[in-house]
Design a protein around this motif. Structure first.
Motif, mmCIF file in Angstrom:
data_model
loop_
_atom_site.group_PDB
_atom_site.id
_atom_site.type_symbol
_atom_site.label_atom_id
_atom_site.label_comp_id
_atom_site.label_asym_id
_atom_site.label_seq_id
_atom_site.Cartn_x
_atom_site.Cartn_y
_atom_site.Cartn_z
ATOM 1 N N GLN A 258 9.670 3.577 15.773
ATOM 2 C CA GLN A 258 9.148 2.209 15.709
ATOM 3 C C GLN A 258 7.625 2.169 15.627
ATOM 4 O OE1 GLN A 258 11.433 3.300 17.798
ATOM 5 N NE2 GLN A 258 13.265 2.094 17.308
ATOM 6 N N ARG A 259 6.987 3.155 16.243
ATOM 7 C CA ARG A 259 5.521 3.170 16.259
ATOM 8 C C ARG A 259 4.934 3.457 14.885
ATOM 9 N NH1 ARG A 259 2.547 6.499 18.580
ATOM 10 N NH2 ARG A 259 0.912 4.967 18.973
ATOM 11 N N PHE A 260 5.751 3.931 13.966
ATOM 12 C CA PHE A 260 5.251 4.318 12.651
ATOM 13 C C PHE A 260 5.834 3.472 11.520
ATOM 14 C CE2 PHE A 260 4.704 7.939 15.436
ATOM 15 C CZ PHE A 260 3.395 8.309 15.173
ATOM 16 N N GLU A 261 6.395 2.334 11.895
ATOM 17 C CA GLU A 261 6.873 1.423 10.860
ATOM 18 C C GLU A 261 5.687 0.695 10.241
ATOM 19 O OE1 GLU A 261 9.781 -1.119 12.612
ATOM 20 O OE2 GLU A 261 11.305 0.461 12.778
ATOM 21 N N ILE A 262 5.631 0.666 8.932
ATOM 22 C CA ILE A 262 4.521 0.022 8.225
ATOM 23 C C ILE A 262 4.749 -1.487 8.198
ATOM 24 C CG2 ILE A 262 3.334 -0.194 6.004
ATOM 25 C CD1 ILE A 262 4.078 2.729 5.465
ATOM 26 N N PRO A 263 3.806 -2.259 8.720
ATOM 27 C CA PRO A 263 3.981 -3.717 8.741
ATOM 28 C C PRO A 263 4.000 -4.319 7.334
ATOM 29 C CG PRO A 263 1.760 -3.118 9.437
ATOM 30 C CD PRO A 263 2.537 -1.847 9.337
ATOM 31 N N GLU A 264 4.681 -5.433 7.215
ATOM 32 C CA GLU A 264 4.817 -6.112 5.926
ATOM 33 C C GLU A 264 3.460 -6.493 5.336
ATOM 34 O OE1 GLU A 264 6.326 -7.732 2.562
ATOM 35 O OE2 GLU A 264 7.410 -6.555 4.068
ATOM 36 N N ARG A 265 2.523 -6.897 6.208
ATOM 37 C CA ARG A 265 1.200 -7.314 5.719
ATOM 38 C C ARG A 265 0.487 -6.166 5.001
ATOM 39 N NH1 ARG A 265 -2.139 -4.921 9.281
ATOM 40 N NH2 ARG A 265 -1.433 -4.652 11.439
ATOM 41 N N SER A 266 0.779 -4.922 5.385
ATOM 42 C CA SER A 266 0.164 -3.770 4.735
ATOM 43 C C SER A 266 0.894 -3.389 3.456
ATOM 44 C CB SER A 266 0.133 -2.568 5.679
ATOM 45 O OG SER A 266 -0.657 -2.820 6.815
ATOM 46 N N SER A 267 2.216 -3.293 3.529
ATOM 47 C CA SER A 267 2.994 -2.897 2.344
ATOM 48 C C SER A 267 2.902 -3.926 1.222
ATOM 49 C CB SER A 267 4.457 -2.658 2.724
ATOM 50 O OG SER A 267 5.032 -3.809 3.298
ATOM 51 N N SER A 268 2.639 -5.192 1.577
ATOM 52 C CA SER A 268 2.536 -6.231 0.547
ATOM 53 C C SER A 268 1.258 -6.106 -0.279
ATOM 54 C CB SER A 268 2.597 -7.619 1.187
ATOM 55 O OG SER A 268 1.477 -7.829 2.037
ATOM 56 N N LEU A 269 0.319 -5.286 0.193
ATOM 57 C CA LEU A 269 -0.964 -5.136 -0.504
ATOM 58 C C LEU A 269 -0.902 -4.118 -1.643
ATOM 59 C CD1 LEU A 269 -3.352 -5.035 2.614
ATOM 60 C CD2 LEU A 269 -2.992 -6.972 1.059
ATOM 61 N N VAL A 270 0.136 -3.294 -1.667
ATOM 62 C CA VAL A 270 0.199 -2.227 -2.668
ATOM 63 C C VAL A 270 0.957 -2.686 -3.907
ATOM 64 C CG1 VAL A 270 0.096 -0.502 -0.844
ATOM 65 C CG2 VAL A 270 2.318 -1.215 -1.718
ATOM 66 N N PRO A 271 0.757 -1.995 -5.050
ATOM 67 C CA PRO A 271 1.448 -2.361 -6.297
ATOM 68 C C PRO A 271 2.975 -2.297 -6.160
ATOM 69 C CG PRO A 271 -0.368 -0.861 -6.742
ATOM 70 C CD PRO A 271 -0.195 -0.891 -5.255
ATOM 71 N N GLN A 272 3.663 -2.930 -7.083
ATOM 72 C CA GLN A 272 5.112 -3.029 -7.036
ATOM 73 C C GLN A 272 5.796 -1.660 -6.981
ATOM 74 O OE1 GLN A 272 6.589 -5.995 -6.724
ATOM 75 N NE2 GLN A 272 8.582 -5.007 -6.479
ATOM 76 N N LEU A 273 5.311 -0.719 -7.781
ATOM 77 C CA LEU A 273 5.924 0.607 -7.811
ATOM 78 C C LEU A 273 5.813 1.287 -6.445
ATOM 79 C CD1 LEU A 273 7.350 2.760 -9.470
ATOM 80 C CD2 LEU A 273 5.116 3.644 -10.163
#
Length: 440
Positions: A24-39
């Motif tokens: 759980q401590r290493f789950e990437i938050p949505e706010r971060s993953s939403s910043l990267v390109p679609q691929l």
């Protein structure tokens, strides 16, 4: 090792061991993953699905750990750690692409990259620990009596905690002896004639170019002790001399305590000044500021700013100098840490000398095979051979690829996580207690 008493069903433990790695401590938050390109988002989604499967397997196996399943459990646990490492590497690359496309401002980009790399460093520490523990298991477990059944969950947790005790270095493979360090400090002061001949309480700093009371001076290692003697010996091509290399006076500088902190963080590097008579004259060194954010800041409580120091040639009290190879190590590792934030070709533009090279004096200094892995871990750089071609060497005594990577991981962790602070441990324990409550 924690064990079960054959006359009791209860487990004997010195304390309740803390297990640092929780998925759980290493789950990437949505706010971060939403910043990267679609691929990149698609790759992250695939890796997260794999993580869910691994987590389920690990949870099931943890309920039935014994001598026949412990190795398999550790293997799954390591796959979890490496999966999270891949997630953060994917995130880093995606964030760099978004930034280079002008879709993410510099401040937000740096914050995300800082968090990303902090997680990668901790995951590398976990990966190292499990690798070493698997090797230990493969050689056979040492128990006090053959008829005692080891408490496998506690043993694993105890081992995993090993590198995360408060105020201990995660990569402290050889504990630093304070007596040795004190003797080294006194020797370093004498080596560089740093003591003020008119007042022994004052020491010279070649960067600040002034004497100051010894409380404001420190004996700074250039190559940190925490990378370990074995790794140091291998990296510099002297396998049996790791301890001598680390404690060499040429691997130290007497400097301002404030500057030592910034030196360790990579806020500046010391580079050789070209000399027309380099063969007979002591090498001169120049201060190069790397962190532009502190350019206008004063150095500690002095009136001197980092801008004043940038480009300054150091002044010494005798002909003794630090070894080029040690300062080259600091130069390379610092450069690789900055490359994370920059566009391709940044290093060449930022530091290239009139000669077209990054470093004024010819090597070789570092082992090519280890640097290749270190460049990947520290800066996600694949072309290290091209960037640092003048400073590397090849040897027939290279380790197998897996061992080279493990050694590079240990150096990476030593550079990135000098210690896990108390607040970090408390945060981990709080998250674990929340996880336990949720399960109940």
């Amino acid at each position: 090792m924690p064990r079960k008493d054959k006359n009791s069903s209860s487990t004997i433990r010195d304390s309740s061991p803390h297990k640092p790695y929780t998925p759980q401590r290493f789950e990437i938050p949505e706010r971060s993953s939403s910043l990267v390109p679609q691929l990149s988002q698609q790759t992250l989604a695939s890796l997260k699905k794999q993580q869910i499967v691994l987590k389920r397997k690990a949870s099931q196996m943890s309920q039935q750990l014994n001598s026949s399943t412990s190795m398999e459990y550790l293997e799954i646990r390591q796959q979890q750690v490496q999966n999270h490492g891949e997630q953060f590497l994917t995130l880093h690359r995606g964030l760099k692409q978004t930034y280079e496309e002008g879709k993410l401002d510099r401040q937000d980009f740096e914050k995300e990259i800082d968090r990303c790399w902090a997680k990668r460093a901790k995951l590398s520490a976990e990966d190292i620990t499990i690798t070493l523990w698997r090797a230990k298991l493969a050689k056979g477990l040492d128990t006090e009596k053959e008829d005692l059944e080891p408490d496998w969950p506690a043993a694993y947790a105890e081992l995993l905690t090993n590198l995360y005790k408060q105020d201990e270095r995660p990569a402290g493979w050889e504990a630093r002896n304070e007596h040795t360090h004190s003797a080294w400090r006194l020797g370093l002061i004498e080596h560089y004639a740093a003591e003020d001949p008119e007042n022994a309480k004052f020491l010279w700093c070649p960067i600040m170019r002034e004497y100051k009371i010894s409380e404001y001076r420190t004996a700074a290692h250039i190559v940190p002790h925490s990378i370990g003697y074995t790794n140091a010996g291998h990296l510099f091509g002297e396998p049996d001399e790791g301890s001598s290399l680390i404690w060499s006076f040429q691997n130290g500088i007497v400097m301002s305590k404030t500057l030592e902190t910034q030196f360790d963080k990579g806020y500046f590097v010391l580079v050789p000044v070209e000399s027309t008579d380099a063969g007979t004259e002591p090498c001169q060194w120049r201060f190069v500021l790397m962190n532009e954010k502190v350019r206008k800041h004063p150095v500690g409580e002095s009136s001197t700013t980092y801008n004043d120091l940038d480009g300054r040639t150091l002044e010494w009290k005798n002909d003794n100098r630090p070894a080029r190879r040690f300062l080259y190590y600091h130069f390379v590792t610092t450069l690789l840490r900055y490359v994370r934030y920059e566009k391709p070709g940044w290093a060449e533009k930022r530091l290239t000398l009139p000669t077209g090279k990054l470093w004024a004096t010819q090597g070789p200094y570092l082992r090519r095979s280890t640097l290749k892995h270190l460049a990947s871990l520290l800066g996600d750089v694949d072309e290290a051979d091209e960037i640092f071609s003048d400073g590397v060497f090849d040897r027939k005594d290279n380790k197998p690829e897996s061992e080279e990577r493990l050694m590079a991981q240990e150096v990476f962790v030593a550079q990135e996580c000098p210690k896990l602070v108390k607040e970090d441990i408390q945060a981990e324990m709080k998250e674990e207690s929340v996880e336990t409550v949720n399960k109940d």
